[in-house]
Design a protein around this motif. Structure first.
Motif, PDB file in Angstrom:
ATOM      1  N   LEU A  54       0.942  -1.344  -0.007  1.00  0.00           N
ATOM      2  CA  LEU A  54      -0.101  -0.022   0.109  1.00  0.00           C
ATOM      3  C   LEU A  54       0.682   1.301  -0.043  1.00  0.00           C
ATOM      4  O   LEU A  54       2.019   1.084   0.538  1.00  0.00           O
ATOM      5  CB  LEU A  54      -0.952   0.107   1.267  1.00  0.00           C
ATOM      6  CG  LEU A  54      -1.771  -1.028   1.354  1.00  0.00           C
ATOM      7  CD1 LEU A  54      -2.526  -1.305   2.755  1.00  0.00           C
ATOM      8  CD2 LEU A  54      -3.055  -0.954   0.204  1.00  0.00           C
ATOM      9  N   PRO A  55       0.457   2.445  -0.466  1.00  0.00           N
ATOM     10  CA  PRO A  55      -0.961   2.686  -1.174  1.00  0.00           C
ATOM     11  C   PRO A  55      -0.861   2.512  -2.700  1.00  0.00           C
ATOM     12  O   PRO A  55       0.177   2.070  -3.188  1.00  0.00           O
ATOM     13  CB  PRO A  55      -1.030   4.136  -1.133  1.00  0.00           C
ATOM     14  CG  PRO A  55       0.176   4.427  -1.211  1.00  0.00           C
ATOM     15  CD  PRO A  55       1.325   3.663  -0.728  1.00  0.00           C
ATOM     16  N   ALA A  56      -2.004   2.150  -3.150  1.00  0.00           N
ATOM     17  CA  ALA A  56      -2.202   2.310  -4.795  1.00  0.00           C
ATOM     18  C   ALA A  56      -3.410   3.343  -4.952  1.00  0.00           C
ATOM     19  O   ALA A  56      -4.275   3.532  -3.870  1.00  0.00           O
ATOM     20  CB  ALA A  56      -2.657   1.078  -5.074  1.00  0.00           C
ATOM     21  N   GLU A  67       3.561   3.402  -5.357  1.00  0.00           N
ATOM     22  CA  GLU A  67       4.923   4.031  -5.087  1.00  0.00           C
ATOM     23  C   GLU A  67       4.435   5.616  -4.532  1.00  0.00           C
ATOM     24  O   GLU A  67       4.250   6.296  -5.584  1.00  0.00           O
ATOM     25  CB  GLU A  67       5.876   3.899  -6.031  1.00  0.00           C
ATOM     26  CG  GLU A  67       6.375   2.411  -6.157  1.00  0.00           C
ATOM     27  CD  GLU A  67       7.157   2.112  -4.818  1.00  0.00           C
ATOM     28  OE1 GLU A  67       7.530   2.732  -4.003  1.00  0.00           O
ATOM     29  OE2 GLU A  67       6.981   0.774  -4.860  1.00  0.00           O
ATOM     30  N   SER A  68       4.673   5.877  -3.509  1.00  0.00           N
ATOM     31  CA  SER A  68       4.096   6.951  -3.011  1.00  0.00           C
ATOM     32  C   SER A  68       4.833   8.317  -3.579  1.00  0.00           C
ATOM     33  O   SER A  68       4.269   9.143  -3.856  1.00  0.00           O
ATOM     34  CB  SER A  68       4.215   7.287  -1.420  1.00  0.00           C
ATOM     35  OG  SER A  68       5.574   6.916  -1.091  1.00  0.00           O
ATOM     36  N   VAL A  69       6.041   8.006  -3.787  1.00  0.00           N
ATOM     37  CA  VAL A  69       7.008   9.157  -4.392  1.00  0.00           C
ATOM     38  C   VAL A  69       6.434   9.556  -5.964  1.00  0.00           C
ATOM     39  O   VAL A  69       6.038  10.570  -6.268  1.00  0.00           O
ATOM     40  CB  VAL A  69       8.453   8.713  -4.592  1.00  0.00           C
ATOM     41  CG1 VAL A  69       9.167   9.742  -5.355  1.00  0.00           C
ATOM     42  CG2 VAL A  69       8.944   8.618  -3.372  1.00  0.00           C
ATOM     43  N   ALA A  70       6.118   8.375  -6.627  1.00  0.00           N
ATOM     44  CA  ALA A  70       5.489   8.583  -7.909  1.00  0.00           C
ATOM     45  C   ALA A  70       4.301   9.100  -7.871  1.00  0.00           C
ATOM     46  O   ALA A  70       3.963   9.796  -8.782  1.00  0.00           O
ATOM     47  CB  ALA A  70       5.498   7.181  -8.738  1.00  0.00           C
TER      48      ALA A  70
HETATM   49  N1  LIG Z   1       7.936   2.564  -1.402  1.00  0.00           N
HETATM   50  C1  LIG Z   1       6.667   2.117  -1.209  1.00  0.00           C
HETATM   51  C2  LIG Z   1       6.511   1.760   0.197  1.00  0.00           C
HETATM   52  C3  LIG Z   1       5.101   0.695   0.251  1.00  0.00           C
HETATM   53  C4  LIG Z   1       5.096  -0.135   1.450  1.00  0.00           C
HETATM   54  O1  LIG Z   1       6.119  -0.644   1.846  1.00  0.00           O
HETATM   55  N2  LIG Z   1       3.831   0.058   2.019  1.00  0.00           N
HETATM   56  C5  LIG Z   1       3.840  -0.991   3.417  1.00  0.00           C
HETATM   57  C6  LIG Z   1       2.886  -0.255   4.147  1.00  0.00           C
HETATM   58  S1  LIG Z   1       3.430   1.247   4.817  1.00  0.00           S
HETATM   59  C7  LIG Z   1       3.127  -2.214   2.947  1.00  0.00           C
HETATM   60  O2  LIG Z   1       2.096  -2.356   2.185  1.00  0.00           O
HETATM   61  N3  LIG Z   1       3.521  -3.233   3.600  1.00  0.00           N
HETATM   62  C8  LIG Z   1       3.128  -4.720   3.350  1.00  0.00           C
HETATM   63  C9  LIG Z   1       3.816  -5.761   3.773  1.00  0.00           C
HETATM   64  O3  LIG Z   1       5.016  -5.513   4.416  1.00  0.00           O
HETATM   65  O4  LIG Z   1       3.362  -6.998   3.518  1.00  0.00           O
HETATM   66  C10 LIG Z   1       5.561   3.553  -1.242  1.00  0.00           C
HETATM   67  O5  LIG Z   1       6.075   4.456  -1.070  1.00  0.00           O
HETATM   68  O6  LIG Z   1       4.603   3.354  -1.597  1.00  0.00           O
END
Ligand SMILES: N[C@@H](CCC(=O)N[C@@H](CS)C(=O)NCC(=O)O)C(=O)O
Length: 216
Positions: A54-56, A67-70
């Motif tokens: 997450l997120p999408a 990808e939050s940066v994108a």
């Molecule tokens: N670099 C990604 C990071 C996304 C991420 O790691 N999200 C976490 C929640 S903050 C997640 O979904 N983790 C699921 C897991 O570890 O199974 C972004 O910025 O969107």
């Protein structure tokens, strides 16, 4: 259709994006995906984001950006005001550096998928996440001070207005506290956190304000 954010109340990367959307006044709907029930790893969610994170953001029917940066950079380009990046190329590069320090250098190490490999015990997971959050906050404190020395002392992470950098720093400080880090020594980071949380759209983006947050 309005944008749809697939998120979880305590996901720090989701927090970044919902805050950016709110700051820019962009209407969106929220759909909860429960990380504790591993819903992010289901095929249904992998169709939104193949890595199962997450997120999408659904930007058009059946079209997703992850990808939050994108996402935040796309929002900035499609909705330039109020800006989340400075116009000056160097200050903008520093904002991106702060974002990546959190996004690449701290947050991935505390992910559930990582913690599940590190230890089967809650204490072992917490000790690992504590170590990498502490390491990350030390680096963040040093970086924000270095940026102050270049750009003049700011109250936000970079400069004197809210930028994308704050949207990454604030959720990370929240995570650090969750993992038991004493954040008190990081006074420059805490100044940025306080300034950012005092901005108009900060409150509604907080984890405990999300519809899927447990009732207190
Ligand atoms: N670099 C990604 C990071 C996304 C991420 O790691 N999200 C976490 C929640 S903050 C997640 O979904 N983790 C699921 C897991 O570890 O199974 C972004 O910025 O969107």
């Amino acid at each position: 259709m309005s944008l749809v954010l697939y998120q979880y109340w305590r996901s720090s990367a989701s927090w970044r994006v919902r805050w950016a959307l709110a700051h820019k006044g962009i209407a969106f709907d929220k759909v909860a995906v429960n990380l504790l029930k591993s819903e992010q790893r289901a095929d249904e969610h992998r169709a939104r984001n193949p890595i199962g994170h997450l997120p999408a953001l659904e930007v058009a029917p059946g079209r997703y950006l992850a990808e939050s940066v994108a996402i935040i950079e796309w929002l900035e380009e499609t909705h330039p005001t109020p800006a989340l990046y400075p116009a000056d190329p160097w200050a903008k590069a520093r904002v991106r550096q702060v974002c990546e320090l959190v996004n690449a250098g701290i947050q991935p190490l505390q992910n559930l998928v990582v913690l599940d490999k590190v230890s089967s015990e809650a204490e072992g997971k917490k000790a690992w996440a504590h170590e990498f959050n502490l390491r990350g906050l030390k680096a963040l404190e040093a970086l924000l001070r270095e940026i102050d020395a270049e750009l003049g002392e700011g109250s936000f992470a970079v400069g004197s207005t809210l930028t994308a950098a704050d949207l990454f720093v604030v959720p990370q400080v929240y995570s650090a506290r969750r993992f038991g880090v004493d954040v008190a020594p990081f006074t420059r980071v805490l100044r940025a956190e306080a300034s950012a949380l005092a901005t108009p759209h900060a409150d509604g983006a907080r984890p405990e304000k999300q519809p899927d947050a447990p009732a207190t």
